[in-house]
Structures are given as structure tokens and as C-alpha cells.
Design an enzyme around this catalytic site. Structure first.
Site, mmCIF file in Angstrom:
data_model
loop_
_atom_site.group_PDB
_atom_site.id
_atom_site.type_symbol
_atom_site.label_atom_id
_atom_site.label_comp_id
_atom_site.label_asym_id
_atom_site.label_seq_id
_atom_site.Cartn_x
_atom_site.Cartn_y
_atom_site.Cartn_z
ATOM 1 N N HIS A 116 70.467 -5.668 6.186
ATOM 2 C CA HIS A 116 69.074 -5.677 6.326
ATOM 3 C C HIS A 116 68.618 -7.086 6.099
ATOM 4 O O HIS A 116 67.397 -7.107 5.823
ATOM 5 C CB HIS A 116 68.613 -4.774 5.042
ATOM 6 C CG HIS A 116 68.931 -3.289 5.225
ATOM 7 N ND1 HIS A 116 68.828 -2.399 4.157
ATOM 8 C CD2 HIS A 116 69.315 -2.625 6.234
ATOM 9 C CE1 HIS A 116 69.257 -1.319 4.270
ATOM 10 N NE2 HIS A 116 69.597 -1.227 5.804
ATOM 11 N N SER A 187 71.920 4.161 -3.461
ATOM 12 C CA SER A 187 71.538 5.449 -3.615
ATOM 13 C C SER A 187 71.880 6.440 -2.407
ATOM 14 O O SER A 187 71.831 7.621 -2.385
ATOM 15 C CB SER A 187 69.983 5.797 -3.583
ATOM 16 O OG SER A 187 69.404 5.251 -2.555
HETATM 17 C C1 BJW Z 1 73.778 0.758 -10.239
HETATM 18 C C2 BJW Z 1 73.503 -0.244 -11.238
HETATM 19 C C3 BJW Z 1 74.495 -0.906 -11.611
HETATM 20 C C4 BJW Z 1 71.538 0.493 -10.405
HETATM 21 N N1 BJW Z 1 75.772 -0.526 -11.406
HETATM 22 N N2 BJW Z 1 74.967 0.986 -9.715
HETATM 23 C C5 BJW Z 1 68.456 9.517 9.476
HETATM 24 C C6 BJW Z 1 67.961 10.267 8.476
HETATM 25 C C7 BJW Z 1 66.630 10.303 7.790
HETATM 26 C C8 BJW Z 1 65.829 8.929 8.234
HETATM 27 C C9 BJW Z 1 66.425 8.096 8.959
HETATM 28 C C10 BJW Z 1 67.747 8.339 9.817
HETATM 29 N N3 BJW Z 1 67.689 7.366 10.347
HETATM 30 C C11 BJW Z 1 66.886 6.318 10.293
HETATM 31 C C12 BJW Z 1 65.814 6.675 9.556
HETATM 32 C C13 BJW Z 1 64.546 6.065 8.927
HETATM 33 C C14 BJW Z 1 64.825 5.231 7.964
HETATM 34 C C15 BJW Z 1 65.343 5.974 6.849
HETATM 35 O O1 BJW Z 1 66.754 5.757 6.407
HETATM 36 N N4 BJW Z 1 64.557 6.558 6.054
HETATM 37 C C16 BJW Z 1 65.032 7.161 4.751
HETATM 38 C C17 BJW Z 1 64.663 6.622 3.242
HETATM 39 C C18 BJW Z 1 64.618 8.639 4.814
HETATM 40 N N5 BJW Z 1 65.792 3.998 8.452
HETATM 41 C C19 BJW Z 1 65.214 3.149 8.993
HETATM 42 O O2 BJW Z 1 63.992 2.977 9.392
HETATM 43 C C20 BJW Z 1 66.007 2.221 9.625
HETATM 44 N N6 BJW Z 1 66.067 1.641 10.894
HETATM 45 C C21 BJW Z 1 66.607 2.422 11.788
HETATM 46 O O3 BJW Z 1 67.046 3.490 11.252
HETATM 47 O O4 BJW Z 1 66.098 1.998 12.956
HETATM 48 C C22 BJW Z 1 66.129 3.021 14.280
HETATM 49 C C23 BJW Z 1 65.108 3.799 14.190
HETATM 50 C C24 BJW Z 1 63.910 3.077 14.508
HETATM 51 C C25 BJW Z 1 62.652 3.866 14.802
HETATM 52 C C26 BJW Z 1 62.762 5.113 14.573
HETATM 53 C C27 BJW Z 1 63.816 5.644 14.123
HETATM 54 C C28 BJW Z 1 65.132 5.046 14.203
HETATM 55 C C29 BJW Z 1 65.685 0.661 8.488
HETATM 56 C C30 BJW Z 1 65.869 0.959 7.180
HETATM 57 C C31 BJW Z 1 65.509 -0.548 6.564
HETATM 58 C C32 BJW Z 1 65.545 -0.632 5.039
HETATM 59 N N7 BJW Z 1 64.970 -1.505 4.507
HETATM 60 C C33 BJW Z 1 64.735 -1.813 3.200
HETATM 61 C C34 BJW Z 1 63.983 -2.905 2.911
HETATM 62 C C35 BJW Z 1 64.511 -4.369 3.193
HETATM 63 C C36 BJW Z 1 63.899 -5.497 3.134
HETATM 64 C C37 BJW Z 1 63.661 -5.951 1.663
HETATM 65 O O5 BJW Z 1 64.453 -5.870 0.776
HETATM 66 O O6 BJW Z 1 62.417 -6.176 1.574
HETATM 67 O O7 BJW Z 1 66.027 -1.965 2.593
HETATM 68 S S1 BJW Z 1 64.296 -0.263 2.314
HETATM 69 C C38 BJW Z 1 65.369 -0.692 0.809
HETATM 70 O O8 BJW Z 1 66.260 0.523 0.520
HETATM 71 C C39 BJW Z 1 66.231 -2.055 1.166
HETATM 72 C C40 BJW Z 1 67.547 -1.530 0.859
HETATM 73 O O9 BJW Z 1 68.699 -2.212 1.462
HETATM 74 C C41 BJW Z 1 67.657 -0.013 1.220
HETATM 75 C C42 BJW Z 1 68.755 0.736 0.284
HETATM 76 O O10 BJW Z 1 68.334 0.709 -0.983
HETATM 77 P P1 BJW Z 1 69.544 0.805 -2.139
HETATM 78 O O11 BJW Z 1 70.269 -0.513 -1.742
HETATM 79 O O12 BJW Z 1 70.645 1.962 -1.966
HETATM 80 O O13 BJW Z 1 68.727 0.764 -3.344
HETATM 81 P P2 BJW Z 1 68.338 2.124 -4.268
HETATM 82 O O14 BJW Z 1 67.317 1.548 -5.382
HETATM 83 O O15 BJW Z 1 67.976 3.192 -3.372
HETATM 84 O O16 BJW Z 1 69.756 2.393 -5.210
HETATM 85 C C43 BJW Z 1 70.036 1.603 -6.011
HETATM 86 C C44 BJW Z 1 71.345 2.622 -6.662
HETATM 87 O O17 BJW Z 1 72.091 1.614 -7.658
HETATM 88 C C45 BJW Z 1 71.075 3.649 -7.459
HETATM 89 O O18 BJW Z 1 71.536 4.568 -6.958
HETATM 90 C C46 BJW Z 1 71.206 3.465 -8.767
HETATM 91 O O19 BJW Z 1 71.664 4.431 -9.504
HETATM 92 C C47 BJW Z 1 72.391 2.367 -8.618
HETATM 93 N N8 BJW Z 1 72.373 1.364 -9.626
HETATM 94 N N9 BJW Z 1 72.147 -0.069 -11.220
HETATM 95 C C48 BJW Z 1 76.022 0.349 -10.178
HETATM 96 N N10 BJW Z 1 74.560 -1.443 -12.699
#
Ligand code: BJW
Ligand code: ZN
Length: 253
Positions: A116, A187
Site C-alpha cells: 500500500h 484484520s
Molecule cells: C494486533 C495487535 C498486536 C492489533 N499484535 N495483532 C474483493 C472483495 C471486496 C472488496 C474488494 C475486493 N477487491 C477489492 C475490493 C475493494 C477494496 C476492499 O478491499 N474493500 C474492503 C474493505 C471491503 N480494495 C481496494 O480498493 C484496493 N484496490 C483494489 O482492489 O484495486 C482494484 C480495483 C480498483 C477499482 C475497483 C475495484 C477493484 C485498495 C486497498 C487500499 C487500502 N488502503 C488502506 C489505506 C492505505 C493508505 C494509508 O495508510 O493511509 O490500507 S485502507 C487500510 O486497510 C490500510 C491498511 O493497509 C489496510 C488493511 O488494514 P490492516 O492492516 O489489516 O489493519 P486493521 O486495522 O484492519 O487490522 C489490524 C489488526 O491487527 C486487527 O485484526 C487487530 O486485532 C490486530 N492487532 N494489535 C497482533 N499488538
């Protein structure tokens, strides 16, 4: 606690690790989801999308300046450091991160795919030209691209945007070849990143999850460990090192 898993790791040649915001939580970087997460306070579509940036670049830059400042003050934690050591314990080791904070590189991990982007890099909204500077961007006077005059934005991947094809293709190729795949502190809700563990498992990898809570991936995992990555990873790595040296020098057993 890790005995059974370690028997699998001892025989694994290629290890692939996917990390998410949770691995940086113990460094003081907020996660996205959950009660304390960024998306609990801010609406993702108002900050992490091109539509949001075009509608109010000032608000989006204020948010990124705040996060850059916060991330600039934190250090890698025991979880990041354990992954640096883990890299030395496998013939092939690939680290794929969704994080934009650069903490894996700061810790010393070598083979990193940043799915990302990176919060400290900037790019032009129009021509994608890259601008490397870490300082604050003046939200009222956003710099323009020297080539085409486009506005400068953070070089991160927002919702609805394609990931860099070279990076995501490499991540899929690594996942397909993994003998063991770790999903740590994510997540597993955001795609395509969340598809990587599924692909690895479908190609025969042993799937391991480390998280403070269960996720949608937990059911699919062969092993899951509930706890903080900064607590669990150093213990796992220490046990794996011990078992590896016993395998090398059985007379020590
Ligand atoms: C601990 C802990 C400790 C806490 N020890 N653990 C298929 C199905 C459905 C939807 C889609 C799909 N394909 C694409 C999509 C759309 C969309 C998507 O996925 N949406 C879903 C949310 C429904 N995806 C996109 O749009 C992506 N692009 C794409 O697919 O392009 C093709 C396309 C284009 C046009 C149309 C359609 C397709 C791009 C996704 C970009 C995500 N961007 C972000 C922001 C980045 C920039 C920034 O930082 O400002 O990325 S959003 C945010 O979520 C960030 C993260 O990298 C990402 C993932 O989050 P992560 O890292 O999992 O964090 P959390 O908070 O969710 O979880 C933290 C975890 O840690 C928790 O489980 C806690 O329990 C745990 N935890 N403390 C261990 N100490
Ligand atoms: Zn430009």
C-alpha cells in the site's frame, strides 16, 4: 506453545509473512479498524480515496501530516525485530506488508514488498511522478508537480486504486510458492492483500495467524495464536532457533 508449529517450520524452505497495522500497534501506530482504530474516528472514504483528495486536498493532507509526524516519532518493536531474525532462519523468506510506516525497513528487514505504498513518499496525482521528501506539506499551499503541474499527494494506495502491478504480482507469486505463510496483525478485510493467505493455503502452504483477536481468516488457518505480535514472535523465533540448532547438532540434545 509452538511445538507442533515448529515441526512444520523446520521442514519449510520458503516462508512468506504478511503483516498489517497490528504489528506496528505496539510501536504506538494506531490500527485502522476496531474501537481504537483510525476508522473509528474518521470515515475512510473521506480520507483514503482519490475522490476525497480531489474534493478537499487540505483535509487529506492535514490528516497525512498528522500521521507522518506520529510515525516519525516511533521505533520498530520486538515483533518487527523478530521478523528480521526470522529472515535468517529460512532458505527463502519474503515479507509482504500492508503498512505504510516503513518500520520493517527501519528494523532491518531486507526483502520487503510494500503493498500500500509508503507514507513518506509523495507522487503527482496526474503523471505519477515520485517526489521524495519527508517534511510536512503545507495543506493551504500544496506543492505542484514540476513536470505537469498536478497536485502532490502521498504515495499510498487508496480505496478503489490499483496496487502497483509489479508488487502485487510478486506477492502472489511468493504466496503461491510458500511452504508456510504467516498472517500477522491484519484484520484480513482489505483485498487484494487478504487474498494472499488464501492463495498460499490453496497452494499447499501451512497457514499461521497471529493476532490479538480472531479474524475471518482464523477458520482457514492451520495454526492461530491469540496475542500480541511483539510478545509472540520473539518467543516463536527463539524456539525455532533452538530447534534449528538441535537439528544441526543433534549431539547437543
Ligand atoms: C494486533 C495487535 C498486536 C492489533 N499484535 N495483532 C474483493 C472483495 C471486496 C472488496 C474488494 C475486493 N477487491 C477489492 C475490493 C475493494 C477494496 C476492499 O478491499 N474493500 C474492503 C474493505 C471491503 N480494495 C481496494 O480498493 C484496493 N484496490 C483494489 O482492489 O484495486 C482494484 C480495483 C480498483 C477499482 C475497483 C475495484 C477493484 C485498495 C486497498 C487500499 C487500502 N488502503 C488502506 C489505506 C492505505 C493508505 C494509508 O495508510 O493511509 O490500507 S485502507 C487500510 O486497510 C490500510 C491498511 O493497509 C489496510 C488493511 O488494514 P490492516 O492492516 O489489516 O489493519 P486493521 O486495522 O484492519 O487490522 C489490524 C489488526 O491487527 C486487527 O485484526 C487487530 O486485532 C490486530 N492487532 N494489535 C497482533 N499488538
Ligand atoms: Zn505530474
Amino acid at each position: 506453545m509452538f511445538d507442533e508449529l515448529i515441526s512444520h517450520l523446520i521442514n519449510a524452505r520458503r516462508c512468506v509473512v504478511l503483516t498489517g497495522a497490528g504489528i506496528s500497534a505496539e510501536s504506538g501506530v494506531p490500527t485502522f479498524r476496531g474501537k481504537e482504530g483510525l476508522w473509528g474516528k474518521f470515515k475512510p472514504e473521506q480520507l483514503a480515496s482519490m475522490d476525497a483528495f480531489m474534493a478537499s486536498p487540505k483535509i487529506v493532507w492535514e490528516w497525512y501530516n498528522w500521521r507522518r509526524e506520529l510515525m516519525g516519532q516511533v521505533r520498530p518493536n520486538a515483533g518487527h525485530l523478530a521478523l528480521v531474525e526470522m529472515e535468517t532462519l529460512f532458505e527463502e523468506f519474503d515479507l509482504v506488508t500492508q503498512n505504510v510506516d516503513g518500520l520493517h525497513a527501519m528494523a532491518g528487514s531486507k526483502s520487503i514488498l510494500e503493498l500500500h505504498g509508503n507514507i513518506y513518499r509523495n507522487k503527482c496525482v496526474d503523471c505519477d511522478g515520485i517526489f521524495e521528501f519527508r517534511g510536512d506539506i503545507a495543506p493551504d499551499n500544496i506543492p505542484q508537480c514540476g513536470h505537469c503541474g498536478g497536485k502532490i499527494r502521498p504515495d499510498v494506495v487508496w480505496f478503489g486504486e490499483m496496487l502497483d502491478p509489479e508488487i502485487i504480482d510478486a506477492a502472489f507469486a511468493q504466496s503461491e510458492q510458500a511452504d508456510v505463510f504467516f498472517s500477522i496483525g491484519t484484520s484480513a478485510e482489505v483485498h487484494p492483500a487478504a487474498t494472499l493467505p488464501v492463495v498460499a493455503k490453496n497452494h499447499g502452504a501451512t497457514l499461521v495467524e497471529i493476532n490479538v483477536e480472531e479474524t475471518t481468516l482464523t477458520e482457514l488457518a492451520d495454526f492461530h495464536f491469540i496475542g500480541k505480535s511483539g510478545d509472540l514472535l520473539p518467543k516463536l523465533v527463539a524456539q525455532l532457533k533452538e530447534r534449528r540448532s538441535l537439528a544441526q547438532f543433534p549431539e547437543l540434545a
